[in-house]
Scaffold this motif. Structure first.
Motif, PDB file in Angstrom:
ATOM      1  N   UNK A  32       2.105   0.460   3.731  1.00  0.00           N
ATOM      2  CA  UNK A  32       3.179  -0.523   3.584  1.00  0.00           C
ATOM      3  C   UNK A  32       2.631  -1.879   3.208  1.00  0.00           C
ATOM      4  N   UNK A  33       3.191  -2.939   3.763  1.00  0.00           N
ATOM      5  CA  UNK A  33       2.739  -4.300   3.476  1.00  0.00           C
ATOM      6  C   UNK A  33       1.446  -4.570   4.254  1.00  0.00           C
ATOM      7  N   UNK A  34       0.374  -4.816   3.522  1.00  0.00           N
ATOM      8  CA  UNK A  34      -0.935  -5.046   4.143  1.00  0.00           C
ATOM      9  C   UNK A  34      -1.367  -6.483   3.872  1.00  0.00           C
ATOM     10  N   UNK A  35      -1.705  -7.201   4.919  1.00  0.00           N
ATOM     11  CA  UNK A  35      -2.175  -8.583   4.779  1.00  0.00           C
ATOM     12  C   UNK A  35      -3.611  -8.555   4.258  1.00  0.00           C
ATOM     13  N   UNK A  36      -3.864  -9.279   3.171  1.00  0.00           N
ATOM     14  CA  UNK A  36      -5.203  -9.357   2.616  1.00  0.00           C
ATOM     15  C   UNK A  36      -6.075 -10.254   3.486  1.00  0.00           C
ATOM     16  N   UNK A  37      -7.320  -9.832   3.683  1.00  0.00           N
ATOM     17  CA  UNK A  37      -8.263 -10.610   4.488  1.00  0.00           C
ATOM     18  C   UNK A  37      -9.563 -10.808   3.711  1.00  0.00           C
ATOM     19  N   UNK A  38      -9.514 -11.563   2.625  1.00  0.00           N
ATOM     20  CA  UNK A  38     -10.729 -11.751   1.817  1.00  0.00           C
ATOM     21  C   UNK A  38     -11.847 -12.471   2.552  1.00  0.00           C
ATOM     22  N   UNK A  39     -11.486 -13.239   3.595  1.00  0.00           N
ATOM     23  CA  UNK A  39     -12.522 -13.956   4.338  1.00  0.00           C
ATOM     24  C   UNK A  39     -13.527 -13.012   4.986  1.00  0.00           C
ATOM     25  N   UNK A  98       0.831  -1.195   0.000  1.00  0.00           N
ATOM     26  CA  UNK A  98       0.000   0.000   0.000  1.00  0.00           C
ATOM     27  C   UNK A  98       0.871   1.253   0.000  1.00  0.00           C
ATOM     28  N   UNK A  99       0.711   2.057  -1.047  1.00  0.00           N
ATOM     29  CA  UNK A  99       1.488   3.285  -1.181  1.00  0.00           C
ATOM     30  C   UNK A  99       0.771   4.493  -0.600  1.00  0.00           C
ATOM     31  N   UNK A 100      -0.518   4.323  -0.296  1.00  0.00           N
ATOM     32  CA  UNK A 100      -1.284   5.388   0.336  1.00  0.00           C
ATOM     33  C   UNK A 100      -1.547   5.013   1.780  1.00  0.00           C
ATOM     34  N   UNK A 101      -2.831   4.962   2.148  1.00  0.00           N
ATOM     35  CA  UNK A 101      -3.186   4.573   3.513  1.00  0.00           C
ATOM     36  C   UNK A 101      -4.634   4.144   3.558  1.00  0.00           C
TER      37      UNK A 101
END
Length: 290
Positions: free
Chosen positions: A181-188, A171-174
């Protein structure tokens, strides 16, 4: 190395407002600063709400702001075959199933379950799918489809996550809570999302990842209200083996009550501001851009 590709992708279901102006101008400015390309895409899969006059107004408003874009413009309604191909790929992996409940029936199911405890909701506040269509036999599914019953094609989220494995994005924004930064995806968190319907062979989640891949979009710049939707998009990119763009989610333009501007709340449109004497420079000032 090819130049970066940015895109602005509005839906022609109303007139553009200051929130759209901010997103479009930010995309355009970043493309220009980095020597990149700027694309305009019309996301018109909702035939009941999208209208030609709103699409014409999009071109007019963006040109007035001083934006230029490559042509031809991609209109999603002209590319349903590409989305159907993606559905076929996911179906072949055993990751899609049809559900047959109406919106009213789903609401009743949720209400029944909430008599005991709150039913889980997705990041947008909508209840997760509460039905049991995933357990229907193939024969029963085929019988219902053959009968002409309306249906939605849902992603079997548990099976999809098991197949894709852990995912993240840079993530380059917020995000809404300052995630960067590095954001863990939580599709669940989204449950078994709808990817297509009987009457519309795609959805926002599916068409946006397909379009970005086919158009070579390298940088997705959009509002923070779509931040957690990126979890679903990363999952679909992994399952369909398509490239992952860079993401930059930006702040939202809000009204005096701190609510985000929306077509549904009749937010003041760019057309009205222009008619009232506003200039493109004034619009930039209003949204906080140089």
């Amino acid at each position: 190395m090819p130049p970066p590709v940015f895109r602005f992708a509005p839906s022609p279901n109303g007139y553009l407002h200051l929130g759209h102006a901010y997103s479009a101008l930010l995309d355009f400015d970043l493309a220009r600063e980095r020597g990149g390309r700027f694309l305009l895409r019309i996301e018109d899969i909702d035939a009941t709400r999208c209208r030609p006059e709103f699409e014409s107004a999009i071109y007019e408003d963006l040109a007035w702001l001083g934006l230029t874009w490559e042509t031809p413009v991609r209109r999603q309604s002209e590319h349903f075959s590409a989305y159907c191909e993606a559905v076929d790929i996911l179906s072949a992996q055993g990751l899609i199933y049809p559900s047959f409940e109406s919106r009213a029936e789903i609401a009743r199911l949720v209400a029944a379950r909430e008599k005991d405890a709150p039913w889980p909701r997705d990041p947008d506040g909508a209840p997760l799918y509460p039905g049991t269509a995933k357990s229907l036999s193939l024969a029963e599914r085929n019988r219902l489809i053959a009968s002409g019953a309306p249906f939605a094609l849902r992603l079997d989220m548990e099976a999809a996550i098991a197949r894709a494995g852990p995912l993240a994005w840079r993530e380059q924004g917020a995000g809404p809570a300052g995630e960067t930064g590095e954001v863990v995806a939580r599709p669940e968190a989204w449950g078994d999302v709808i990817l297509a319907r009987k009457e519309t062979p795609t959805s926002y989640h599916l068409s946006v990842v397909i379009d970005d891949a086919l158009q070579g979009v390298s940088d997705v710049v959009r509002g923070e209200d779509l931040f957690w939707a990126t979890s679903v998009h990363r999952l679909l990119q992994q399952l369909l083996a398509i490239p992952q763009p860079a993401y930059r989610h930006h702040r939202l333009i809000r009204d005096e009550a701190s609510q985000k501007l929306s077509k549904s709340t009749q937010a003041t449109g760019l057309r009205e501001l222009r008619a009232g004497g506003a200039t493109p420079t004034k619009i930039r000032q209003l949204v906080g851009l140089p």
